[in-house]
Design an enzyme around this catalytic site. Structure first.
Site, PDB file in Angstrom:
ATOM      1  N   TYR A 157       0.837  -1.190   0.000  1.00 60.79           N
ATOM      2  CA  TYR A 157       0.000   0.000   0.000  1.00 60.79           C
ATOM      3  C   TYR A 157       0.877   1.246   0.000  1.00 60.79           C
ATOM      4  O   TYR A 157       1.904   1.288   0.689  1.00 60.79           O
ATOM      5  CB  TYR A 157      -0.886   0.051   1.250  1.00 60.79           C
ATOM      6  CG  TYR A 157      -1.869  -1.086   1.408  1.00 60.79           C
ATOM      7  CD1 TYR A 157      -3.210  -0.907   1.101  1.00 60.79           C
ATOM      8  CD2 TYR A 157      -1.454  -2.326   1.893  1.00 60.79           C
ATOM      9  CE1 TYR A 157      -4.121  -1.942   1.271  1.00 60.79           C
ATOM     10  CE2 TYR A 157      -2.361  -3.364   2.065  1.00 60.79           C
ATOM     11  CZ  TYR A 157      -3.693  -3.164   1.753  1.00 60.79           C
ATOM     12  OH  TYR A 157      -4.586  -4.187   1.914  1.00 60.79           O
ATOM     13  N   HIS A 165      -6.289   1.817  -1.487  1.00 67.67           N
ATOM     14  CA  HIS A 165      -6.272   0.397  -1.837  1.00 67.67           C
ATOM     15  C   HIS A 165      -4.836  -0.038  -2.123  1.00 67.67           C
ATOM     16  O   HIS A 165      -3.993   0.774  -2.517  1.00 67.67           O
ATOM     17  CB  HIS A 165      -7.138   0.148  -3.073  1.00 67.67           C
ATOM     18  CG  HIS A 165      -8.602   0.399  -2.844  1.00 67.67           C
ATOM     19  ND1 HIS A 165      -9.428  -0.512  -2.222  1.00 67.67           N
ATOM     20  CD2 HIS A 165      -9.382   1.472  -3.153  1.00 67.67           C
ATOM     21  CE1 HIS A 165     -10.653  -0.025  -2.162  1.00 67.67           C
ATOM     22  NE2 HIS A 165     -10.663   1.181  -2.716  1.00 67.67           N
ATOM     23  N   LYS A 204      -4.563  -4.828  -9.298  1.00 68.70           N
ATOM     24  CA  LYS A 204      -3.232  -4.639  -8.728  1.00 68.70           C
ATOM     25  C   LYS A 204      -2.179  -4.954  -9.791  1.00 68.70           C
ATOM     26  O   LYS A 204      -2.396  -5.795 -10.654  1.00 68.70           O
ATOM     27  CB  LYS A 204      -3.019  -5.530  -7.504  1.00 68.70           C
ATOM     28  CG  LYS A 204      -4.083  -5.309  -6.433  1.00 68.70           C
ATOM     29  CD  LYS A 204      -3.826  -6.124  -5.213  1.00 68.70           C
ATOM     30  CE  LYS A 204      -5.064  -6.152  -4.323  1.00 68.70           C
ATOM     31  NZ  LYS A 204      -5.695  -4.849  -4.128  1.00 68.70           N
TER      32      LYS A 204
END
Length: 294
Positions: A157, A165, A204
């Site tokens: 993070y 997020h 991600k």
């Protein structure tokens, strides 16, 4: 989905937390935590199995641990002391890198740094490379959490998980003779594809940290300085998106040319009208003069 930057969460007023994070950088929060814990001489107690530990702190220290995103708060009975569960990498980072806690065994015996290293390595064979990856990211002020629910080793993070997020799904790949037979990760194309698709499905970027060790042994924390970390981000190449991105400038260029052509047509028509009017006027004047002379 765009994964080119952080995805900040939003407060009740609809504003994102980017400004709040900028005003309170993680580096300053960790520095405050380190300064506070150094003076307290806190003792973390290892569990009887594995590398987890429990740390008791006062409410002010608990607030700093929460803000720095170390450990997870346990259900606390009393208000004077609060308890946190720390993972193996977190325990050793607070003890080795920040030097702000001491650690005792389940039998309440204080442990030296070497003894703690031996214990954590015996609990998990992959601890040396996992800790090297963890400390590498933490030293760059990333918040690091377990990536088990995403099928990776860690997630990273940009700031506290309550504000943003996670940005990277992290896979740690040991490389070199020092790691023995633990060097086969992501060498099969199907493994890499699975990790890539899984990280992409949760928005991600896949970050592969290769930990290289060819000469040093992993028997003591001294090896950490000689473990080299290589960072590689891997993203999917989606042909359709790239085609659309390449065609967009072409379409814009074609539209510009069309607009220019339309403008040129208007100008041409205007001057044509002027020229025609001039010629017509000249003919009328000539006819009038001809009639008068006759």
């Amino acid at each position: 989905m765009d994964m080119s930057g952080p995805r900040w969460k939003k407060g009740k007023d609809g504003k994102d937390f980017a400004a709040l994070a900028a005003a309170q950088p993680m580096s300053s929060i960790v520095a405050k935590l380190q300064s506070s814990l150094e003076g307290s001489k806190l003792v973390a107690t290892l569990s009887s199995r594995g590398g987890d530990a429990v740390l008791g702190v006062n409410p002010q220290e608990a607030a700093l641990l929460n803000r720095a995103a170390f450990g997870r708060a346990l259900e606390n009975v009393g208000a004077e002391k609060q308890w946190f569960q720390l993972g193996a990498e977190e325990v050793f980072y607070l003890h080795h890198a920040l030097e702000c806690i001491v650690v005792e065994s389940a039998n309440k015996d204080l442990m030296s740094q070497g003894e703690l290293w031996d214990h954590l390595c015996s609990a998990s064979e992959s601890f040396p490379e996992m800790y090297r990856a963890y400390s590498h990211l933490r030293s760059k002020n990333w918040v690091v959490r377990s990536g088990l629910q995403y099928g990776t080793d860690f997630v990273a993070y940009r700031h506290h998980p309550a504000l943003v997020h996670s940005e990277f799904a992290v896979v740690v790949v040991p490389e070199g003779s020092g790691f023995g037979g633990r060097c086969g990760r992501l060498k099969v194309w199907s493994d890499l594809l699975c990790a890539l698709r899984a990280s992409g499905s949760v928005a991600k970027t896949l970050l592969v940290l290769t930990i290289s060790s060819n000469v040093c042994e992993l028997r003591s924390p001294d090896c950490l300085e000689r473990l080299v970390v290589h960072e590689r981000t891997i993203t999917r190449w989606i042909a359709q998106q790239c085609r659309e991105q390449r065609c967009k400038p072409c379409r814009e260029e074609a539209y510009t040319e069309e607009q220019d052509h339309a403008g040129e047509t208007v100008v041409f028509n205007y001057w044509g009208l002027v020229l025609g009017f001039t010629v017509l006027s000249s003919l009328l004047v000539y006819k009038l003069r001809f009639r008068q002379s006759s």
